[in-house]
Scaffold this active site. Structure first.
Site, short mmCIF file in Angstrom:
data_model
loop_
_atom_site.label_atom_id
_atom_site.label_comp_id
_atom_site.label_asym_id
_atom_site.label_seq_id
_atom_site.Cartn_x
_atom_site.Cartn_y
_atom_site.Cartn_z
N VAL A 266 -1.64 27.80 -26.63
CA VAL A 266 -0.58 28.41 -27.44
C VAL A 266 0.01 27.25 -28.22
O VAL A 266 0.71 26.41 -27.66
CB VAL A 266 0.48 29.12 -26.57
CG1 VAL A 266 1.62 29.64 -27.43
CG2 VAL A 266 -0.14 30.24 -25.76
N PRO A 267 -0.30 27.16 -29.51
CA PRO A 267 -0.11 25.92 -30.27
C PRO A 267 1.32 25.61 -30.70
O PRO A 267 1.64 25.53 -31.90
CB PRO A 267 -1.02 26.13 -31.48
CG PRO A 267 -0.97 27.62 -31.71
CD PRO A 267 -0.92 28.21 -30.32
N CYS A 268 2.20 25.40 -29.74
CA CYS A 268 3.58 25.06 -30.09
C CYS A 268 3.64 23.70 -30.78
O CYS A 268 4.63 23.39 -31.46
CB CYS A 268 4.48 25.10 -28.87
SG CYS A 268 3.98 24.00 -27.54
N HIS A 269 2.57 22.90 -30.67
CA HIS A 269 2.53 21.62 -31.38
C HIS A 269 2.50 21.82 -32.90
O HIS A 269 2.81 20.91 -33.65
CB HIS A 269 1.32 20.78 -30.94
CG HIS A 269 -0.01 21.44 -31.17
ND1 HIS A 269 -0.55 22.34 -30.26
CD2 HIS A 269 -0.89 21.37 -32.20
CE1 HIS A 269 -1.72 22.76 -30.72
NE2 HIS A 269 -1.94 22.18 -31.90
N ARG A 270 2.18 23.03 -33.36
CA ARG A 270 2.14 23.33 -34.79
C ARG A 270 3.53 23.66 -35.35
O ARG A 270 3.67 23.93 -36.53
CB ARG A 270 1.19 24.50 -35.06
CG ARG A 270 -0.25 24.17 -34.74
CD ARG A 270 -1.17 25.34 -34.99
NE ARG A 270 -2.49 25.07 -34.45
CZ ARG A 270 -3.35 26.00 -34.07
NH1 ARG A 270 -3.04 27.29 -34.21
NH2 ARG A 270 -4.51 25.67 -33.56
#
Length: 189
Positions: free
Chosen positions: A153-157
């Site tokens: 779940v790409p919260c780094h984006r």
């Protein structure tokens, strides 16, 4: 894994493998951004976390299921996808996500975060707008920082409005690395 946790998982796995299926396959993945703690349920990946294994284990036992053990058949597909992601061969994870460890509000935020395309970024403000809560920036930030399924779940984006990286559970270096992997592969495609 720490010795105590490894011993507990071995006992659980050995005791229940034949009698009753495990609720959760539990293990770790050592990759480009450090050690990630994995937990896979029948619904999908519930943890891909930078947190300490014992903390994740306790949270999983409390909220997901008490039958927790090692099961390579369930963990290895996630590990292979992480390998492919970090090598730039995977843009979208096929493994379903189980957000059982997230609050209701965090699930809403994380579901919108999963729609952020590979190789791009968005802001907390934009996520707030997408969920109909444009002024709830602190709550959105808290939901992102408590993401139990990092990388997948790409919260780094999600970056700050001013373009700065902002906080990340794995640290600034990990966030920068993840964004660089995606940017490099997006330009090369």
């Amino acid at each position: 894994m720490s010795g105590d946790l490894e011993a507990l998982l071995r006992v659980t796995s050995d005791t229940y493998r034949d009698d009753r299926p495990l609720d959760v396959a539990f293990g770790t993945y050592d990759g480009a951004v450090g050690r990630l703690v994995l937990a896979v349920t029948s619904r999908g990946i519930a943890s891909c976390s930078f947190e300490d294994e014992n903390i994740v284990y306790e949270r999983v036992a409390k909220h997901v299921g008490s039958m927790i053990g090692t099961d390579a058949r369930r963990l290895d597909p996630v590990r292979r996808e992480l390998d492919a992601y970090f090598s730039g061969r995977l843009r979208a994870f096929a493994t379903p996500v189980d957000l059982a460890l997230a609050t209701s509000f965090a699930r809403t935020v994380l579901q919108k975060t999963m729609a952020v395309p590979y190789g791009t970024t968005t802001t907390m403000e934009r996520i707030g707008e997408l969920i109909g809560r444009p002024r709830a920036l602190r709550a959105v930030g808290n939901a992102l920082s408590s993401n139990p399924v990092c990388v997948v779940v790409p919260c780094h984006r999600v970056v700050r409005e001013d373009g700065e990286l902002g906080d990340y559970a794995g640290g600034a270096a990990a966030k920068r690395h993840l964004l660089n992997v995606e940017r490099r592969e997006s330009r090369g495609a």
